[in-house]
Motif scaffolding. Sequence first.
Motif, short mmCIF file in Angstrom:
data_model
loop_
_atom_site.label_atom_id
_atom_site.label_comp_id
_atom_site.label_asym_id
_atom_site.label_seq_id
_atom_site.Cartn_x
_atom_site.Cartn_y
_atom_site.Cartn_z
N LEU A 1 3.53 -10.94 3.03
CA LEU A 1 2.67 -12.10 2.76
C LEU A 1 2.21 -12.16 1.31
CD1 LEU A 1 0.51 -12.38 6.01
CD2 LEU A 1 2.41 -13.81 5.27
N CYS A 2 1.97 -11.00 0.68
CA CYS A 2 1.28 -11.02 -0.61
C CYS A 2 2.12 -10.58 -1.81
CB CYS A 2 0.06 -10.10 -0.56
SG CYS A 2 -1.15 -10.60 0.64
N LEU B 1 1.12 -2.74 9.32
CA LEU B 1 0.12 -3.38 8.47
C LEU B 1 0.66 -3.55 7.06
CD1 LEU B 1 -3.53 -1.97 8.39
CD2 LEU B 1 -2.39 -2.63 6.32
N LEU C 1 1.20 -16.35 -1.84
CA LEU C 1 -0.10 -15.67 -1.82
C LEU C 1 -0.15 -14.60 -2.91
CD1 LEU C 1 -1.04 -14.81 1.88
CD2 LEU C 1 -2.40 -16.10 0.26
N PRO C 2 -1.19 -14.62 -3.73
CA PRO C 2 -1.23 -13.64 -4.82
C PRO C 2 -1.47 -12.22 -4.34
CG PRO C 2 -3.25 -14.93 -4.75
CD PRO C 2 -2.33 -15.51 -3.73
N HIS C 3 -1.14 -11.29 -5.23
CA HIS C 3 -1.27 -9.88 -4.88
C HIS C 3 -2.70 -9.49 -4.52
CE1 HIS C 3 2.62 -8.68 -7.21
NE2 HIS C 3 2.75 -9.80 -6.56
N SER D 1 -1.44 -1.18 20.45
CA SER D 1 -2.82 -0.89 20.83
C SER D 1 -3.02 -0.76 22.34
CB SER D 1 -3.75 -1.94 20.26
OG SER D 1 -3.59 -1.99 18.87
N THR E 1 1.40 -7.12 5.10
CA THR E 1 0.73 -7.41 3.83
C THR E 1 1.74 -7.58 2.71
OG1 THR E 1 -1.05 -6.01 4.63
CG2 THR E 1 -1.14 -6.68 2.33
N TYR F 1 -4.72 -10.69 -2.65
CA TYR F 1 -5.11 -10.87 -1.26
C TYR F 1 -4.75 -9.68 -0.39
CZ TYR F 1 -6.26 -15.87 -1.57
OH TYR F 1 -6.85 -17.08 -1.83
N ARG F 2 -4.09 -8.68 -1.01
CA ARG F 2 -3.57 -7.57 -0.21
C ARG F 2 -4.63 -6.92 0.67
NH1 ARG F 2 -1.14 -3.48 -4.26
NH2 ARG F 2 -2.81 -4.41 -5.47
N GLY F 3 -5.75 -6.60 0.05
CA GLY F 3 -6.79 -5.88 0.79
C GLY F 3 -7.25 -6.67 1.99
N ALA G 1 -7.13 -5.55 19.74
CA ALA G 1 -6.27 -5.36 20.91
C ALA G 1 -6.72 -4.14 21.70
CB ALA G 1 -4.81 -5.23 20.48
N ALA H 1 -6.90 -6.93 13.77
CA ALA H 1 -6.08 -7.40 14.89
C ALA H 1 -5.73 -6.24 15.81
CB ALA H 1 -4.80 -8.07 14.37
N ALA H 2 -5.29 -5.14 15.23
CA ALA H 2 -4.91 -4.00 16.05
C ALA H 2 -6.11 -3.46 16.83
CB ALA H 2 -4.30 -2.90 15.18
N GLU H 3 -7.24 -3.32 16.15
CA GLU H 3 -8.42 -2.78 16.82
C GLU H 3 -8.92 -3.73 17.91
OE1 GLU H 3 -9.97 0.12 16.26
OE2 GLU H 3 -8.62 0.76 14.69
N VAL I 1 -5.70 -9.17 3.60
CA VAL I 1 -4.65 -9.29 4.63
C VAL I 1 -4.52 -7.98 5.39
CG1 VAL I 1 -2.19 -9.63 5.01
CG2 VAL I 1 -3.38 -11.06 3.37
N GLY I 2 -4.53 -6.88 4.67
CA GLY I 2 -4.43 -5.58 5.33
C GLY I 2 -5.57 -5.35 6.30
N CYS J 1 -5.12 -7.27 9.43
CA CYS J 1 -4.15 -6.60 10.30
C CYS J 1 -4.81 -5.50 11.10
CB CYS J 1 -3.01 -5.99 9.48
SG CYS J 1 -1.90 -7.21 8.78
N PHE K 1 0.85 -1.19 0.00
CA PHE K 1 0.00 0.00 0.00
C PHE K 1 0.88 1.23 0.00
CE2 PHE K 1 -3.59 -2.61 0.64
CZ PHE K 1 -3.39 -3.48 1.71
N LEU L 1 1.27 -4.64 15.62
CA LEU L 1 -0.18 -4.51 15.49
C LEU L 1 -0.87 -4.83 16.82
CD1 LEU L 1 -0.73 -6.27 12.06
CD2 LEU L 1 -0.96 -3.84 12.56
#
Lengths: 348, 562, 198
Positions: free
Chosen positions: B199-200, B192, C15-17, B230, B196, C19-21, C34, C30-32, C23-24, C27, B117, B226
Amino acid sequence: MSFNRRLGTTVCCLAALCLSTAKAAAAAPGGDPAIPNIFTPASTPADSVYHLSLFVLEVCAVIFIVVFSLLAYCVVKFRQRASDDGREPPQIYGSNQMELAWTVIPVLIVVVLFLATARVIHAVEDASFPPNAIEVTAVGHQFWWEFRYPQQAFITANELHVPVSEAKEPTPTHITLLSADTDHSFWVPMLAGKTDLIPNRTNSMWIDPHETGTYVGQCAQYCGVQHAKMLLRVVVESRADFDKWIAGQRAPAQVADSVAKGRQIFETTACVNCHAIAGTDAKGKFGPDLTHLMSRETIAAGAALNNRENLRLWVKDPEAMKPGSLMPAMQLPDQDLNALTDYLVSLR
Amino acid sequence: MSNAESVLRPMPVSAAREDAKPFFDQVHEWIVTVDHKKLGLMYILYGILFLVIAGLEATVMRIQLAIPHNHFVSPQVFNQLFTMHGTTMVFLVGMPLLFGFANYLAPLMIGARDMAFPRLNAFSFWMSALGGIILYFSFLGGPGLYGAGSAPDVGWFAYAPLTSQAFSPGHSTDYWIIGLLVSGVGSIGTALNIVTTVLCMRCPGMTLGRMPLFAWLNLVMSAMVLIVISPLTAAQIMLLLDRYLGAHFFDTQAGGSAVIWMHFFWIFGHPEVYVLIIPGFAIASEIIPVFSRKPIFGYSIMVAATVAIGFVSLGVWAHHMFTIGMTSYANAFFVASTMAVGVPTGIKIFNWLGTMWGGKIRLTIPMLFCIGFLFQFLIAGLTGIMLAAAPFDWQLGNSYFVVAHFHYVLIGGLVFTIFAALYYWYPKVTGRMWNETLGKWHFWLFLIGFHLTFDFMHIPGVLGMPRRIYTYEPGRGWELWNMIVSIGVIFQIVGILFWVVNVVWSYLKGKPAGNDPWDAWTLEWATSSPPPEYNFAKIPVVRSRRPLWDLKHPEDPDWKYE
Amino acid sequence: MAATTVAVPPAEMPLPHEYRGRVGMWCLIAAESAIFSIFVVAYLYYAGKSLGGPTPREVLHVPYFNSICLFSSSFTIVMAERAIARGKTKLFGIWWLLTIALGTIFILGTAREWYHLIYNDGLTISSSLFGTTFYSLVGLHAFHVIVGLIGLSLIMIFTALGYVEQEHVPKIEVFAMYWHFVDAVWVVVLTVVYFIAL
């Protein structure tokens, strides 16, 4: 060649450094109370910690020697020489046996260290007390210590007196820890590890000193501007001296006609809002109890020696001695200030 | 010619074209960039700027503490200095530097053209920068604790209730909260992005088992960020509510708990230090193999150990609270978990040694810094084990022993690997080699200064000197050691000056470095120095962990043995 | 030297591109999560420890209607996703609008509940530990709902202007993940505040 010499010199210097540090560190018990060395304990909990520390230090020293030797060996033996033929060395990717070995051995070391540690935690934290233990309640303030002796029904400040504890008939002192404002921590290294004073929480610690002396320490949890000058003095004395001190502290304040003017100034100025003097109308709780002010060696929680000039300066201009302390400058004319100081000096 | 081989063709040096643009256009380009390399460099420069500032703060403190009852600064200023020094080093130096390296290198190492991103990347950088500016704006006045000016003075861990309105009137604490909240948004965004990306965005053939350890360890670190930032964010929101809306989270007068702040802070704070050191491990795991001329020993175990550290480190936080009066059972639990986290850490040290063993070690400047790291991290880990033994911590906690321990990890460990990284990848980023002599002066002076300061700093801790005191009493045996500690700072400063000169001189006059000056094996060395904006002409296809080794040694490729 | 053609078997493709959205967004979730966990821990820690003021049992009533609305909005957003996946933009718009409406009802219901608590029961964020932890936890969730509503509304506007097509399905799916997360958090908050810590 010159690199080897440099490396050898560095190693020797570091070894010398380590040894001298170790020597300074592993001092035997029975040290100077004015030097708060954790390796010269003078009280049972500090002794327990000391013995555990030696064990942990020994284990760590062995680990250090082993791993450091491997590192030094690697750097020296496997250095690329000038006469190198330019080929790559054998490409080793790993070894499951080695991984197992250097996993299992550290796990065993950790288990041993844990068990040794757990034992001492239990011995210190869950200790029970004989009925003749001295009870003290310590209340942390910004930036001084209040000490209450509930059994003997008096309050004093900044300097704690306790009797020495004989091996035959131990008289430990049990200290309940409270705080009136922010976090503090009671640390007198030669007598015990530190325990924090936290508002809205009751903590507990104990000391069992077996040598007389005046042990020094200070607040060990940052509590504001003058955290650095929230010093501690613990006077460990013989039972006879301790009883004499108690009797002196329980007596009401000295009254002398020669200082009546000073006393009147004290009682009519804002002093009584913060300070208490037993047997008078002064019943303030915000500042230290002054009933037996002159029985203490220092003022302002160790910031200065307790003598007439310092007392006078403290009342006149506390910022000069302990900037940021909560004692206000009293703005008294000189004559009144002198009379007041006379009165304070009379409070034995 | 295969796909993989084609990426080794040297790319034209793009610098000449860049210089032709007018100055303001170049500045504009950097401000609006979404290119991971430029953002990475900005993160690193930002981190270095604050390293210098926080270093100056430390220098002033050491001057004040060189002798007892010194009057170099007032107590109020000293308290602001140690608060700002700690806060700056963790949030404005450590995190940015490490995010900067990850940003620059991770896409290159995994054969990608950019992060997942790119716009979020830019947004996160500027949020982090804004957080730092807000925090430092606090020096510009307003009443703080006891009217001492607005820079925060509550310590970097800002214990309650010292941070309540009652004990911190004025805005010093608010600057601490808001600066870090803003910067935290940036951290979460970048973390984040890294997760990403790793992994991607990997190139074909690069399974997780073939990724450079640098990418793996930054993945673990970012996943931790991450989860771990928090709690700090939550606690700071609670503190803000306490201070301005009359909430009672940490209000002990209303039945609130000072201890719960400690729990929340250290649930963040302890994993945070692993967040800081794991990228240091990542750097060492790239540099040590190259200069030992061997692959990393035990790749899978290194990954497993790091993941284990990541998980276990979430369960050790209360070893910062051994003195607050927890029960003996709670204390014992945290002793066990803290000592346990030392096991995978030790495994990593052994694996690095195993990498060096039987190799042909080239003592370049990056390797010297890595060897220093190994030595110092070993010692720091051992003082950590000492502190993990709770009764030992009852004496040593909150003393200069702890200060010495964590500086040993952070400077002796992390900063040394950061310098190693700065030297190792400088040729890739700038296309120039640095000066060897200046580098050696930097290393040895900094090493001597570091040890003078931080070896001897353990001793006042043992002799009862607590931390965060603006002065100390004479006659307690602390004077000599404090003086030595302060003198060590001079050597460190001079050492760093040599580095600064080296950076500038080499940029202007250094020898051209070429694509691969170190004969290394990961993908960033397959493209030009500096890399073009699109990183690779053709996305590489890999078949092992060391794609360039396979190309250079077609008779003995890694994929035969993995 | 043999040609090193690197024929990569399909199993080795990472993992193909695309999947970015997702995976992001995981993430971010996960943060929220917590952050919410810390507020829930504070709520549970302080349960029963208030020194005064109204107690949960006295003033809290389970918001059944609000909760059903919010949970239903997860259903409607799934229906919307299905519609746009089949290219039915108008149907998508209807389900999307329904989702916004249900979310808005939830927020208005929360506002009504708070009004009652503040002005009739005297429970504010500063009145007691219960007030502090209640308003902060429920408020943090409501804040996340509002952010979601803003995002939903933006997409609604884009749909009305005709910019949303079938090719945008992956992005809509990623946004819907956030909305489902907000719902899931409400399951936890509802259970803890209105059932467990009474």
